[in-house]
Design a protein around this motif. Structure first.
Motif, mmCIF file in Angstrom:
data_model
loop_
_atom_site.group_PDB
_atom_site.id
_atom_site.type_symbol
_atom_site.label_atom_id
_atom_site.label_comp_id
_atom_site.label_asym_id
_atom_site.label_seq_id
_atom_site.Cartn_x
_atom_site.Cartn_y
_atom_site.Cartn_z
ATOM 1 N N GLU A 65 -78.486 -13.659 -36.045
ATOM 2 C CA GLU A 65 -78.779 -12.398 -36.708
ATOM 3 C C GLU A 65 -78.745 -11.255 -35.705
ATOM 4 O O GLU A 65 -78.891 -11.476 -34.504
ATOM 5 C CB GLU A 65 -80.173 -12.452 -37.346
ATOM 6 C CG GLU A 65 -80.279 -13.488 -38.442
ATOM 7 C CD GLU A 65 -81.701 -13.651 -38.917
ATOM 8 O OE1 GLU A 65 -81.935 -13.434 -40.120
ATOM 9 O OE2 GLU A 65 -82.571 -13.979 -38.079
ATOM 10 N N GLU A 68 -79.541 -4.367 -38.262
ATOM 11 C CA GLU A 68 -78.607 -3.421 -38.891
ATOM 12 C C GLU A 68 -79.422 -2.357 -39.605
ATOM 13 O O GLU A 68 -80.412 -2.663 -40.252
ATOM 14 C CB GLU A 68 -77.678 -4.138 -39.863
ATOM 15 C CG GLU A 68 -76.691 -5.055 -39.171
ATOM 16 C CD GLU A 68 -75.718 -5.724 -40.134
ATOM 17 O OE1 GLU A 68 -75.716 -5.366 -41.335
ATOM 18 O OE2 GLU A 68 -74.983 -6.601 -39.677
ATOM 19 N N GLY A 132 -89.208 -9.050 -43.277
ATOM 20 C CA GLY A 132 -87.854 -9.485 -43.596
ATOM 21 C C GLY A 132 -87.809 -10.684 -44.529
ATOM 22 O O GLY A 132 -86.890 -11.493 -44.446
ATOM 23 N N ASP A 176 -87.472 -6.629 -40.065
ATOM 24 C CA ASP A 176 -86.994 -6.244 -41.399
ATOM 25 C C ASP A 176 -85.511 -5.908 -41.397
ATOM 26 O O ASP A 176 -84.835 -6.047 -42.417
ATOM 27 C CB ASP A 176 -87.771 -5.029 -41.929
ATOM 28 C CG ASP A 176 -89.168 -5.383 -42.420
ATOM 29 O OD1 ASP A 176 -89.413 -6.560 -42.763
ATOM 30 O OD2 ASP A 176 -90.020 -4.460 -42.456
ATOM 31 N N SER A 177 -84.989 -5.454 -40.250
ATOM 32 C CA SER A 177 -83.585 -5.021 -40.181
ATOM 33 C C SER A 177 -82.614 -6.165 -39.852
ATOM 34 O O SER A 177 -81.408 -5.952 -39.842
ATOM 35 C CB SER A 177 -83.438 -3.922 -39.127
ATOM 36 O OG SER A 177 -83.487 -4.472 -37.817
ATOM 37 N N LEU A 178 -83.118 -7.361 -39.562
ATOM 38 C CA LEU A 178 -82.231 -8.463 -39.159
ATOM 39 C C LEU A 178 -81.370 -8.935 -40.323
ATOM 40 O O LEU A 178 -81.871 -9.168 -41.431
ATOM 41 C CB LEU A 178 -83.054 -9.635 -38.601
ATOM 42 C CG LEU A 178 -83.790 -9.348 -37.304
ATOM 43 C CD1 LEU A 178 -84.629 -10.570 -36.881
ATOM 44 C CD2 LEU A 178 -82.829 -8.966 -36.185
ATOM 45 N N ARG A 179 -80.073 -9.075 -40.043
ATOM 46 C CA ARG A 179 -79.114 -9.545 -41.030
ATOM 47 C C ARG A 179 -78.219 -10.593 -40.383
ATOM 48 O O ARG A 179 -77.906 -10.504 -39.182
ATOM 49 C CB ARG A 179 -78.230 -8.391 -41.537
ATOM 50 C CG ARG A 179 -78.969 -7.247 -42.169
ATOM 51 C CD ARG A 179 -79.580 -7.642 -43.529
ATOM 52 N NE ARG A 179 -80.289 -6.546 -44.134
ATOM 53 C CZ ARG A 179 -81.590 -6.284 -43.977
ATOM 54 N NH1 ARG A 179 -82.310 -7.020 -43.179
ATOM 55 N NH2 ARG A 179 -82.152 -5.267 -44.594
ATOM 56 N N PRO A 180 -77.767 -11.586 -41.174
ATOM 57 C CA PRO A 180 -76.863 -12.595 -40.619
ATOM 58 C C PRO A 180 -75.547 -11.970 -40.130
ATOM 59 O O PRO A 180 -75.038 -11.034 -40.756
ATOM 60 C CB PRO A 180 -76.598 -13.550 -41.788
ATOM 61 C CG PRO A 180 -77.661 -13.247 -42.790
ATOM 62 C CD PRO A 180 -78.084 -11.829 -42.569
#
Length: 184
Positions: A65, A68, A132, A176-180
């Protein structure tokens, strides 16, 4: 027999001669300081977390991750994929928060307790929090300012740690901002 030349008054070692010598040396040092270029720590080349994370995801096959959509003021400072504690390959992306604190994501597959201890700076577990869409264990290292959020993955899964000198609200916003990262 020849008579020796008279001794110079500068060779007498008087205080006045020593002061003159120090002034000459000081002037030379001042010239050197003025002429030698110095590195400016303020400017740093941009860190490409997006490109590096895509390469790591593709090469490792891991579902790593990256943050973003962080608010204005967050700045990427470091990125790497290296062997770490207990020989585990570790994905790392570090950021400076708008308040100047450091916040990083650390991820590895099949994390050992030694790896978690090293990444959290041997901090004590203090509770849990939600961020998240996940439950994170909170860790606080009082002697050295370091706060951490730990989301331990099951066997064969990634363990994610958000850690640094940031406050828990900063760590939570980061989590909270972590995305794959897409593998392709």
């Amino acid at each position: 027999m020849s008579t020796p030349a008279p001794r110079s008054s500068y060779a007498n070692g008087s205080v006045a001669n020593m002061v003159r010598s120090l002034l000459v040396i000081g002037a030379l040092v001042a010239v050197l300081v003025a002429v030698v270029p110095r590195v400016n720590n303020v400017s740093q080349p941009p860190v490409d977390v997006s490109g590096a994370s895509a390469e790591v995801a593709r090469d490792s096959g891991w579902a790593i991750e990256r943050p973003e959509g962080l608010p204005d003021g967050w700045k990427a400072t470091s990125v790497r994929y290296v062997r770490s504690t207990d020989g585990l390959m570790t994905w790392h992306a570090g950021y400076q928060s708008p308040t100047g604190n450091y916040v990083a994501i650390e991820q590895t597959k099949d994390a050992t307790s030694g790896w978690v201890e090293a990444q959290t700076n041997r901090a004590a577990k203090t509770g849990t929090t939600e961020a998240g869409g996940r439950t994170w264990d909170t860790y606080v290292r009082n002697g050295k300012v370091q706060n951490s959020l730990v989301n331990k993955g099951a066997v064969g899964q990634l363990t994610t740690i958000v850690t640094g000198t940031g406050t828990f609200p900063e760590l939570t916003a980061f989590a909270d901002s972590l995305r794959p990262v897409p593998k392709g």
